[in-house]
Scaffold this active site. Structure first.
Site, PDB file in Angstrom:
ATOM      1  N   GLU A  38       4.688  13.814  15.434  1.00  0.00           N
ATOM      2  CA  GLU A  38       4.669  12.483  14.823  1.00  0.00           C
ATOM      3  C   GLU A  38       3.692  12.448  13.656  1.00  0.00           C
ATOM      4  OE1 GLU A  38       3.167  10.001  17.962  1.00  0.00           O
ATOM      5  OE2 GLU A  38       4.512  10.920  19.422  1.00  0.00           O
TER       6      GLU A  38
ATOM      7  N   LYS B  42       0.512  11.243  11.671  1.00  0.00           N
ATOM      8  CA  LYS B  42      -0.748  10.624  12.094  1.00  0.00           C
ATOM      9  C   LYS B  42      -1.036   9.502  11.113  1.00  0.00           C
ATOM     10  CE  LYS B  42      -5.368  11.642  13.724  1.00  0.00           C
ATOM     11  NZ  LYS B  42      -6.130  10.642  12.986  1.00  0.00           N
TER      12      LYS B  42
ATOM     13  N   ASP C  89      -2.677   6.450   9.242  1.00  0.00           N
ATOM     14  CA  ASP C  89      -4.077   6.194   8.938  1.00  0.00           C
ATOM     15  C   ASP C  89      -4.354   4.697   8.948  1.00  0.00           C
ATOM     16  OD1 ASP C  89      -6.605   6.944   8.462  1.00  0.00           O
ATOM     17  OD2 ASP C  89      -6.308   7.554   6.379  1.00  0.00           O
TER      18      ASP C  89
ATOM     19  N   TYR D 141       3.153   0.499  14.101  1.00  0.00           N
ATOM     20  CA  TYR D 141       4.086   1.535  14.590  1.00  0.00           C
ATOM     21  C   TYR D 141       3.586   2.062  15.921  1.00  0.00           C
ATOM     22  CZ  TYR D 141       6.155   1.320  10.006  1.00  0.00           C
ATOM     23  OH  TYR D 141       6.768   0.859   8.884  1.00  0.00           O
TER      24      TYR D 141
ATOM     25  N   LYS E  24      -4.725  18.071  10.557  1.00  0.00           N
ATOM     26  CA  LYS E  24      -5.094  17.212   9.437  1.00  0.00           C
ATOM     27  C   LYS E  24      -4.580  17.771   8.114  1.00  0.00           C
ATOM     28  CE  LYS E  24      -7.971  13.918  10.969  1.00  0.00           C
ATOM     29  NZ  LYS E  24      -9.274  13.780  10.409  1.00  0.00           N
TER      30      LYS E  24
ATOM     31  N   CYS F  10     -18.788   3.301 -32.288  1.00  0.00           N
ATOM     32  CA  CYS F  10     -17.928   4.405 -31.855  1.00  0.00           C
ATOM     33  C   CYS F  10     -18.725   5.705 -31.749  1.00  0.00           C
ATOM     34  CB  CYS F  10     -16.786   4.566 -32.849  1.00  0.00           C
ATOM     35  SG  CYS F  10     -15.784   6.029 -32.535  1.00  0.00           S
TER      36      CYS F  10
ATOM     37  N   CYS G 230     -17.205   8.013 -34.814  1.00  0.00           N
ATOM     38  CA  CYS G 230     -17.309   7.698 -36.256  1.00  0.00           C
ATOM     39  C   CYS G 230     -18.333   6.615 -36.542  1.00  0.00           C
ATOM     40  CB  CYS G 230     -15.950   7.299 -36.801  1.00  0.00           C
ATOM     41  SG  CYS G 230     -15.441   5.649 -36.288  1.00  0.00           S
TER      42      CYS G 230
ATOM     43  N   CYS H 111     -12.569   1.067 -31.004  1.00  0.00           N
ATOM     44  CA  CYS H 111     -13.248   1.460 -32.232  1.00  0.00           C
ATOM     45  C   CYS H 111     -12.467   0.848 -33.380  1.00  0.00           C
ATOM     46  CB  CYS H 111     -13.253   2.989 -32.333  1.00  0.00           C
ATOM     47  SG  CYS H 111     -13.535   3.575 -34.007  1.00  0.00           S
TER      48      CYS H 111
ATOM     49  N   CYS I  56     -11.655   7.168 -38.320  1.00  0.00           N
ATOM     50  CA  CYS I  56     -12.285   7.780 -37.146  1.00  0.00           C
ATOM     51  C   CYS I  56     -11.595   9.101 -36.823  1.00  0.00           C
ATOM     52  CB  CYS I  56     -12.170   6.822 -35.970  1.00  0.00           C
ATOM     53  SG  CYS I  56     -12.776   7.519 -34.429  1.00  0.00           S
TER      54      CYS I  56
HETATM   55  S1  IVH Z   1      -2.039   9.695  20.010  1.00  0.00           S
HETATM   56  C1  IVH Z   1      -4.325  10.114  23.781  1.00  0.00           C
HETATM   57  N1  IVH Z   1      -0.435   9.569  17.939  1.00  0.00           N
HETATM   58  O1  IVH Z   1      -5.368   8.796  15.596  1.00  0.00           O
HETATM   59  C2  IVH Z   1      -3.708  10.206  22.436  1.00  0.00           C
HETATM   60  N2  IVH Z   1      -2.668   8.837  17.656  1.00  0.00           N
HETATM   61  O2  IVH Z   1      -7.717  10.543  16.272  1.00  0.00           O
HETATM   62  C3  IVH Z   1      -4.278   9.258  21.508  1.00  0.00           C
HETATM   63  N3  IVH Z   1      -3.175   7.988  15.429  1.00  0.00           N
HETATM   64  O3  IVH Z   1      -6.966   6.750  17.932  1.00  0.00           O
HETATM   65  C4  IVH Z   1      -3.651   9.052  20.238  1.00  0.00           C
HETATM   66  N4  IVH Z   1      -1.161   8.270  14.581  1.00  0.00           N
HETATM   67  O4  IVH Z   1      -5.590   5.641  16.108  1.00  0.00           O
HETATM   68  C5  IVH Z   1      -1.680   9.341  18.399  1.00  0.00           C
HETATM   69  N5  IVH Z   1       1.110   9.477  16.191  1.00  0.00           N
HETATM   70  C6  IVH Z   1      -0.118   9.259  16.670  1.00  0.00           C
HETATM   71  C7  IVH Z   1      -1.139   8.711  15.861  1.00  0.00           C
HETATM   72  C8  IVH Z   1      -2.406   8.523  16.396  1.00  0.00           C
HETATM   73  C9  IVH Z   1      -2.397   7.846  14.339  1.00  0.00           C
HETATM   74  C10 IVH Z   1      -4.603   7.644  15.484  1.00  0.00           C
HETATM   75  C11 IVH Z   1      -4.964   6.762  16.645  1.00  0.00           C
HETATM   76  C12 IVH Z   1      -5.965   7.550  17.423  1.00  0.00           C
HETATM   77  C13 IVH Z   1      -6.479   8.511  16.408  1.00  0.00           C
HETATM   78  C14 IVH Z   1      -6.919   9.777  17.087  1.00  0.00           C
END
Ligand code: IVH
Length: 671
Positions: A115, A117, A119, A225, A316, A409, A412, A427, A433
């Site tokens: 999935e 991650k 932010d 989400y 990451k 400037c 110039c 300028c 210039c």
């Molecule tokens: S799973 C026990 N899935 O990342 C598992 N976390 O560093 C816990 N996050 O606190 C999290 N996308 O806020 C999971 N697809 C995803 C995620 C996700 C973002 C965030 C979440 C968590 C932090 C962990």
């Protein structure tokens, strides 16, 4: 390392991390980047591992997040909300998978749910009998804040679940984010209104969700989400994490489109590469990818270590924000005289490249950032986007000095003017210039304009600095011998350049107009002007009124055009360019352009199958052709349908081009 130094180092790191936790989780005002935070945690963990005598259970390496604000009521999580461990490379990913297999005594391939991650910030949604009854932030993982009223304002979170077999109590976990487009729009408005802007979408989401007044949250464009589950009571769910997510979706909960199943380490890594490539096109910010063992029973067998599950990890992406120092500010003069402050930075690797300069746009931006030379600054470089300074850190103000915007400037020495209500300072030197001259000549030579191959930035700068050219027209009297003494120009390059300069003389009117560098006249406007006025002469004579009739030309552009042609210097340069031999093919008026068959005479004979003869006649006439009933030596084409008779033989006799029906259709379709 000496023992007391180690103890000191560990204690300093713990203190620093605790402060960062407070800033990040409670105050929504981080003072360091995520990357730096991760490094500090990593260093602390390594030290604690190497020197276990200093490890303590209340070290920030053992807990998640910061303390809970007093103002919200607290929610004790029935199941702790944990965090994720990280891997940073393909090898570390392979190690993660091997570790799991070893623990499970399993050498068979595992299936991973993969999935994005997201932010944003983690949230828990508790549904009872399908109704949303409580929402809580993660807080420190054990106790969070009750943000039910705020969460209920998020448009894509259902207050009631739809469908069947919904467990009596169901805790859905996921991420609240602010989509990038909404974040940008929100910030632009905030900046325009002198209100507080957010440093990035995650802070915007966090700051918006943790408002005591949910009316404020309601005005913020947040989205949610799902990525997992907490408490499940009186109901049964699939044994696959992936299928559980699909089930949540069916009940009406939002799920990102980027969730996949992978059956090998290789597959996981490919998913990482794919998502990294897709990152710039996604509507939300992601900082990596998450791999989760899909089988829930295996997840349970694997369990947790202090901070995170053993069955999942985050991979990451390269950080898009990094910290560095502002060493100086230079002021650049652009083609139209605009003065742009440019930050000179201690080089820093961010978003996959090393950045040592960043545009500061204008004086307002410097003020907005409250920026001083010597400050630590956060640089952000999202994929394919120019790097920018997003904020200055409030540290080391003593050793910093103000940025003084010049009043004359830097190139110039002409006065700089700043029109009220306009952010840009300019300028006033015009082509006096040297900086503006250089930029004007570079623009003249650029690919979209006169397209002079080999006349790049460095060469133009040398030519102007050596006083060999003052205007674009001077290019045409340059000789090979004048070029040879310049740096990095040998015989061959000099020959090529002179050749390219003479080649560019054959151009088109739109390109020539673009090359003149009239303010606000870009490619599209140059083309519209050429189509409308047809000749340079007509454009030069045009009044404001005439100009406003041209597509996409408004007051400001029209004023720039009139002012440009009125200026004596510009008139001289244009005359010199034409005298040097620049020319272009005449442009035909629209009516003429629409008559590509003007002057041609057609005779139609035989039976046409796709259209009748009358239709064919009209189509030809619309393109300017004459259609005649008899073949003579003046006939250009005879169109012969089926069973054509005497007219066809006559045409053959006279050697006239004969088209069959397919060829006629092709001809008609080609305009
Ligand atoms: S799973 C026990 N899935 O990342 C598992 N976390 O560093 C816990 N996050 O606190 C999290 N996308 O806020 C999971 N697809 C995803 C995620 C996700 C973002 C965030 C979440 C968590 C932090 C962990």
């Amino acid at each position: 390392m000496n023992q007391s130094i180690i103890a000191q180092k560990i204690s300093a790191l713990r203190q620093a991390i605790q402060t960062h936790n407070l800033n990040y989780y409670t105050l929504d005002a981080p003072t360091i980047t995520d990357a730096e935070y991760d490094r500090q945690i990593k260093t602390l963990r390594e030290l604690e591992e190497k020197y276990p005598e200093y490890a303590t259970p209340n070290s920030p390496s053992q807990s998640v997040g910061g303390p809970v604000l007093e103002n919200f009521s607290k929610v004790a999580h029935e199941l702790p909300m944990l965090s994720l461990g990280n891997v940073y490379s393909e090898e570390e990913l392979a190690e993660f998978v091997e570790r799991i297999q070893k623990q499970l005594k399993n050498t068979q391939a595992l299936t991973f749910c993969v999935e994005p991650k997201l932010d944003g910030l983690a949230i828990s949604l508790l549904y009872e009998h399908g109704k949303l009854i409580r929402a809580a932030t993660r807080g420190d993982g054990a106790v969070g804040e009750d943000v039910t009223y705020n969460v209920k304002t998020i448009k894509n979170i259902p207050h009631t679940l739809k469908g069947d077999n919904i467990p009596e109590r169901l805790e859905v976990r996921g991420e609240v984010i602010m989509p990038i487009a909404e974040f940008n729009a929100f910030n632009q408005l905030a900046i325009a209104n002198d209100a507080k802007s957010f440093v990035n979408p995650r802070n915007a989401a966090a700051g918006s969700l943790r408002q005591l007044d949910s009316n404020i949250t309601a005005q913020r464009p947040l989205a949610f989400y799902s990525y997992g589950l907490g408490v499940i009571e009186n109901g049964s769910l699939a044994n696959s994490h992936y299928q559980r997510l699909q089930q949540l979706k069916a009940w009406g909960l939002p799920l990102t489109q980027e969730v996949t199943l992978e059956t090998s380490t290789q597959g996981c890594f490919e998913a990482y590469t794919r998502l990294l490539q897709k990152r710039p096109t996604l509507p939300y910010e992601i900082d990596g990818i998450v791999y989760k063992v899909d089988d829930i029973e295996l997840q349970e067998q694997l369990g947790f270590i202090a901070r995170s599950p053993r069955w999942a990890t985050a991979h990451k992406f390269p950080a898009q924000e990094e910290q560095t120092r502002l060493l100086n500010v230079e002021f650049q003069v652009g083609r139209t005289g605009a003065i742009t402050p440019v930050a000179i930075l201690e080089p820093v690797f961010v978003g996959g490249v090393t950045v040592s300069r960043a545009s500061l746009h204008n004086a307002d931006e410097i003020q907005r950032l409250n920026l001083k030379i010597g400050n630590s600054v956060i640089i952000r470089r999202a994929a394919d986007v120019i790097p920018q300074i997003v904020r200055a850190l409030p540290d080391d103000q003593q050793n910093s000095r103000d940025i003084i915007f010049p009043t004359t400037c830097p190139v110039c020495d002409s006065e700089i003017e700043r029109i009220e209500d306009e952010a840009i300072a300019r300028c006033t030197g015009g082509l006096y210039c040297a900086a503006q001259r250089k930029e004007a000549i570079k623009y003249f030579a650029s690919r979209k304009a006169m397209n002079i191959d080999g006349l790049g930035e460095k060469v133009v700068e040398q030519l102007v600095d050596e006083n060999l050219i003052h205007t674009p027209a001077d290019l045409f009297s340059l000789s090979v011998n004048q070029l040879l003494p310049l740096e990095r120009i040998g015989q061959k390059k000099a020959d090529n350049l002179i050749h390219a300069i003479s080649q560019c003389k054959q151009t088109t009117l739109p390109k020539f107009l673009l090359a003149l560098g009239i303010r606000e006249v870009g490619e599209a406007t140059a083309k519209n002007l050429a189509d409308y006025f047809l000749t340079l002469e007509a454009l030069k004579q045009a009044s404001m009124e005439d100009l406003l009739k041209v597509d996409d030309v408004g007051d400001i552009v029209a004023q720039h055009i009139v002012a440009f042609f009125r200026q004596k210097h510009n008139q001289e340069v244009i005359s010199a360019l034409l005298a040097a031999g620049i020319h272009w093919p005449a442009i035909k008026a629209k009516e003429q352009q629409a008559q590509p068959l003007a002057g041609k005479t057609f005779v139609l004979t035989g039976t046409l199958t796709q259209m009748d003869r009358n239709e064919a006649k009209q189509a030809l006439q619309a393109l300017g052709a004459k259609v005649s009933g008899s073949v003579s030596k003046n006939t250009s084409y005879v169109v012969a349908g089926e069973a054509a008779g005497s007219k066809l033989s006559k045409a053959q006799e006279l050697g006239i081009t004969i088209l069959d029906e397919a060829e006629l259709l092709q001809l008609l379709g080609s305009f």
